[in-house]
Design a protein around this motif. Structure first.
Motif, mmCIF file in Angstrom:
data_model
loop_
_atom_site.group_PDB
_atom_site.id
_atom_site.type_symbol
_atom_site.label_atom_id
_atom_site.label_comp_id
_atom_site.label_asym_id
_atom_site.label_seq_id
_atom_site.Cartn_x
_atom_site.Cartn_y
_atom_site.Cartn_z
ATOM 1 N N GLU A 1 25.678 60.668 31.552
ATOM 2 C CA GLU A 1 26.689 59.664 31.242
ATOM 3 C C GLU A 1 26.021 58.311 31.391
ATOM 4 N N THR A 2 26.283 57.419 30.465
ATOM 5 C CA THR A 2 25.812 56.050 30.608
ATOM 6 C C THR A 2 26.989 55.122 30.360
ATOM 7 N N TYR A 3 27.025 54.044 31.103
ATOM 8 C CA TYR A 3 28.109 53.066 31.011
ATOM 9 C C TYR A 3 27.509 51.723 30.643
ATOM 10 N N LEU A 4 27.975 51.165 29.532
ATOM 11 C CA LEU A 4 27.477 49.882 29.042
ATOM 12 C C LEU A 4 28.559 48.826 29.190
ATOM 13 N N PRO A 5 28.173 47.585 29.505
ATOM 14 C CA PRO A 5 29.168 46.514 29.546
ATOM 15 C C PRO A 5 29.808 46.343 28.175
ATOM 16 N N ALA A 6 31.131 46.227 28.151
ATOM 17 C CA ALA A 6 31.871 46.044 26.899
ATOM 18 C C ALA A 6 32.800 44.841 27.046
ATOM 19 N N PRO A 7 33.318 44.330 25.951
ATOM 20 C CA PRO A 7 34.200 43.160 26.022
ATOM 21 C C PRO A 7 35.432 43.396 26.904
ATOM 22 N N ALA A 8 36.026 42.308 27.339
ATOM 23 C CA ALA A 8 37.274 42.294 28.112
ATOM 24 C C ALA A 8 37.150 43.030 29.439
ATOM 25 N N GLY A 9 35.952 42.994 30.050
ATOM 26 C CA GLY A 9 35.769 43.601 31.364
ATOM 27 C C GLY A 9 35.828 45.112 31.377
ATOM 28 N N LYS A 10 35.714 45.741 30.233
ATOM 29 C CA LYS A 10 35.739 47.204 30.141
ATOM 30 C C LYS A 10 34.302 47.732 30.133
ATOM 31 N N TRP A 11 34.188 49.043 30.066
ATOM 32 C CA TRP A 11 32.894 49.720 29.956
ATOM 33 C C TRP A 11 32.935 50.634 28.756
ATOM 34 N N TRP A 12 31.785 50.876 28.136
ATOM 35 C CA TRP A 12 31.661 51.827 27.038
ATOM 36 C C TRP A 12 30.877 53.005 27.582
ATOM 37 N N LYS A 13 31.494 54.184 27.582
ATOM 38 C CA LYS A 13 30.887 55.395 28.144
ATOM 39 C C LYS A 13 30.336 56.251 27.016
ATOM 40 N N ILE A 14 29.065 56.630 27.141
ATOM 41 C CA ILE A 14 28.429 57.559 26.210
ATOM 42 C C ILE A 14 27.956 58.744 27.039
ATOM 43 N N SER A 15 28.294 59.958 26.606
ATOM 44 C CA SER A 15 27.950 61.135 27.405
ATOM 45 C C SER A 15 27.558 62.291 26.499
ATOM 46 N N GLY A 16 26.857 63.240 27.080
ATOM 47 C CA GLY A 16 26.421 64.420 26.353
ATOM 48 C C GLY A 16 25.434 65.204 27.203
ATOM 49 N N TYR A 17 24.554 65.923 26.534
ATOM 50 C CA TYR A 17 23.549 66.737 27.228
ATOM 51 C C TYR A 17 22.158 66.395 26.709
ATOM 52 N N LEU A 18 21.189 66.530 27.606
ATOM 53 C CA LEU A 18 19.793 66.296 27.240
ATOM 54 C C LEU A 18 18.894 67.242 28.019
ATOM 55 N N ILE A 19 17.692 67.411 27.510
ATOM 56 C CA ILE A 19 16.662 68.203 28.179
ATOM 57 C C ILE A 19 15.511 67.260 28.492
ATOM 58 N N VAL A 20 15.022 67.313 29.722
ATOM 59 C CA VAL A 20 13.868 66.493 30.103
ATOM 60 C C VAL A 20 12.610 67.221 29.639
ATOM 61 N N LYS A 21 11.939 66.660 28.634
ATOM 62 C CA LYS A 21 10.759 67.291 28.052
ATOM 63 C C LYS A 21 9.481 66.972 28.817
ATOM 64 N N SER A 22 9.348 65.710 29.218
ATOM 65 C CA SER A 22 8.128 65.323 29.929
ATOM 66 C C SER A 22 8.404 64.102 30.769
ATOM 67 N N ARG A 23 7.516 63.871 31.725
ATOM 68 C CA ARG A 23 7.606 62.660 32.534
ATOM 69 C C ARG A 23 6.196 62.147 32.771
ATOM 70 N N GLY A 24 6.030 60.867 32.543
ATOM 71 C CA GLY A 24 4.735 60.238 32.757
ATOM 72 C C GLY A 24 4.887 59.096 33.740
#
Length: 156
Positions: A98-121
């Protein structure tokens, strides 16, 4: 633009990124500097037939590929964020985000779903901050909606 023609662009300050196997285990990742998003691209499906108009190939839209991107963070070895990213990478399982982004009028925009961690450097320079780049593949459909508030950080 607002009614006076002024830009209503927001900066990303305050954005939160959460990761976990389930909603109950979502943990906010510390010191995130770049949030990834699915760049959804639809496949092309050829539909040409013997009588296609004007001897031209015909196409339609196929399945949507959610894509890959990179999550970037300040690297803090052994932190709860580091442990979670290592576990997600080792498991190979889809993790809820889940990620929450600042949105107008003091609200938040939530984007959510699933992901796989492929690599880390990790990058450890002599005279600068240590950083970590995490390559993720999005899987399935993501959701977007207005949220009245950002999820509370675990342990807060």
């Amino acid at each position: 633009m607002d009614a006076n023609g002024n830009s209503e662009a927001e900066i990303g300050y305050g954005t939160g990124f959460f990761l976990g196997l389930t909603e109950a285990t979502l943990l906010e990742l510390d010191e995130v500097t770049k949030v990834p998003f699915a760049e959804e691209v639809a496949d092309d499906v050829e539909k040409t037939h013997f009588k296609s108009r004007g001897r031209r190939k015909e196409y339609g839209s196929g399945l949507i590929e959610p894509g890959e991107d990179t999550l970037e963070l300040n690297y803090i070895p052994g932190s709860p964020t580091d442990a979670l990213i290592r576990a997600a990478h080792q498991s190979g399982k889809p993790y809820l985000y889940e990620t929450y982004l600042p949105a107008p009028a003091g609200k938040w925009w939530k984007i959510s779903g699933y992901l796989i961690v492929k690599s880390r450097g990790r990058n450890v320079p002599i005279g600068d901050r240590m950083t970590q780049s995490v390559s993720v593949r999005f899987t399935g459909e993501s959701a977007e909606a207005t949220a009245a508030a950002q999820r509370v950080k675990a342990g807060a």
